[in-house]
Design a protein around this motif. Structure first.
Motif, PDB file in Angstrom:
ATOM      1  N   UNK A   1     -16.743 -22.553  17.870  1.00 16.20           N
ATOM      2  CA  UNK A   1     -18.176 -23.167  17.809  1.00 16.20           C
ATOM      3  C   UNK A   1     -18.949 -22.667  19.012  1.00 16.20           C
ATOM      4  N   UNK A   2     -18.342 -22.843  20.433  1.00 17.67           N
ATOM      5  CA  UNK A   2     -19.310 -22.646  21.444  1.00 17.67           C
ATOM      6  C   UNK A   2     -19.479 -21.272  21.647  1.00 17.67           C
ATOM      7  N   UNK A   3     -18.609 -20.171  21.095  1.00 17.11           N
ATOM      8  CA  UNK A   3     -18.888 -18.721  21.020  1.00 17.11           C
ATOM      9  C   UNK A   3     -20.008 -18.434  20.038  1.00 17.11           C
ATOM     10  N   UNK A   4     -20.079 -19.287  19.030  1.00 17.82           N
ATOM     11  CA  UNK A   4     -20.964 -19.042  17.733  1.00 17.82           C
ATOM     12  C   UNK A   4     -22.212 -19.513  18.255  1.00 17.82           C
TER      13      UNK A   4
ATOM     14  N   UNK B   1     -22.463 -13.599  25.768  1.00 15.88           N
ATOM     15  CA  UNK B   1     -21.643 -13.959  24.467  1.00 15.88           C
ATOM     16  C   UNK B   1     -20.397 -12.981  24.606  1.00 15.88           C
ATOM     17  N   UNK B   2     -20.719 -11.633  25.228  1.00 10.93           N
ATOM     18  CA  UNK B   2     -19.315 -10.675  25.182  1.00 10.93           C
ATOM     19  C   UNK B   2     -18.312 -11.193  26.271  1.00 10.93           C
ATOM     20  N   UNK B   3     -18.686 -11.974  27.421  1.00  9.49           N
ATOM     21  CA  UNK B   3     -18.033 -12.435  28.369  1.00  9.49           C
ATOM     22  C   UNK B   3     -17.172 -13.676  27.782  1.00  9.49           C
ATOM     23  N   UNK B   4     -17.971 -14.721  27.053  1.00 10.23           N
ATOM     24  CA  UNK B   4     -17.189 -15.533  26.471  1.00 10.23           C
ATOM     25  C   UNK B   4     -16.142 -15.237  25.527  1.00 10.23           C
TER      26      UNK B   4
ATOM     27  N   UNK C   1     -13.104 -15.395  15.487  1.00 10.28           N
ATOM     28  CA  UNK C   1     -13.555 -14.800  16.487  1.00 10.28           C
ATOM     29  C   UNK C   1     -14.092 -13.290  16.221  1.00 10.28           C
ATOM     30  N   UNK C   2     -13.193 -12.667  15.627  1.00 13.26           N
ATOM     31  CA  UNK C   2     -13.469 -11.220  15.358  1.00 13.26           C
ATOM     32  C   UNK C   2     -14.722 -11.194  14.176  1.00 13.26           C
ATOM     33  N   UNK C   3     -14.725 -12.105  13.424  1.00 15.19           N
ATOM     34  CA  UNK C   3     -15.585 -12.064  12.449  1.00 15.19           C
ATOM     35  C   UNK C   3     -17.108 -12.360  13.392  1.00 15.19           C
ATOM     36  N   UNK C   4     -17.115 -13.143  14.083  1.00 11.68           N
ATOM     37  CA  UNK C   4     -18.389 -13.471  14.938  1.00 11.68           C
ATOM     38  C   UNK C   4     -18.647 -12.403  15.986  1.00 11.68           C
ATOM     39  N   UNK C   5     -17.556 -11.725  16.396  1.00 11.53           N
ATOM     40  CA  UNK C   5     -17.771 -10.315  17.193  1.00 11.53           C
ATOM     41  C   UNK C   5     -18.577  -9.348  16.285  1.00 11.53           C
TER      42      UNK C   5
ATOM     43  N   UNK D   1     -20.572  -9.744  13.981  1.00 14.42           N
ATOM     44  CA  UNK D   1     -21.888 -10.436  13.836  1.00 14.42           C
ATOM     45  C   UNK D   1     -22.853 -10.049  15.206  1.00 14.42           C
ATOM     46  N   UNK D   2     -22.248 -10.125  16.367  1.00 20.51           N
ATOM     47  CA  UNK D   2     -22.850 -10.086  17.787  1.00 20.51           C
ATOM     48  C   UNK D   2     -22.930  -8.540  17.840  1.00 20.51           C
ATOM     49  N   UNK D   3     -22.247  -7.706  17.340  1.00 21.59           N
ATOM     50  CA  UNK D   3     -22.246  -6.271  17.641  1.00 21.59           C
ATOM     51  C   UNK D   3     -23.128  -5.555  16.627  1.00 21.59           C
ATOM     52  N   UNK D   4     -23.550  -6.449  15.442  1.00 18.87           N
ATOM     53  CA  UNK D   4     -24.240  -5.639  14.403  1.00 18.87           C
ATOM     54  C   UNK D   4     -25.560  -6.056  14.640  1.00 18.87           C
TER      55      UNK D   4
END
Length: 124
Positions: free
Chosen positions: A33-36, A89-92, A115-119, A121-124
């Protein structure tokens, strides 16, 4: 008396194991959640940056000088904020992946998938 003690000890061990799993699950959920939230902030910053670019994307070749200066400033500011938010976000994310080692295999696997699913999303 010894039999009662042994049964109580087994019951307490089972309860402690159950509590440990629940604590792990809650910690892993909190981690995701904090990464989200960091990913959400990065997306919001990117949206602000995209909105600041709109005058240039509309096909208007020459903007009035005052609009041009403001639009360029907004673009640069938005891009800097977005870059910082994505970096944070990447550091977290790296931190969260390293934390997976302290969880049980089941919790670590589930958390890693989230986490990979959110990653993506971050990279997309």
């Amino acid at each position: 008396l010894i039999k009662i003690k042994d049964r109580a000890s087994k019951s307490a061990d089972g309860l402690l194991g159950s509590l440990k799993k629940q604590r792990e699950g809650l910690a892993a959920t909190d981690s995701v959640l904090s990464f989200l939230k960091k990913v959400d902030v990065a997306e919001e910053c990117l949206a602000v940056c995209q909105e600041a670019e709109m005058p240039f994307l509309k096909g208007i070749e020459i903007l009035p000088p005052d609009e041009s200066v403001k639009a360029i400033g907004d673009c640069e500011s938005g891009a800097a904020k977005a870059e910082m938010a994505v970096s944070q976000a990447r550091a977290m994310l790296r931190s969260r992946f390293s934390e997976l080692k302290k969880y049980s295999k089941e919790v670590a696997s589930r958390t890693q998938d989230e986490l990979k699913a959110q990653e993506k999303r971050l990279e997309g």
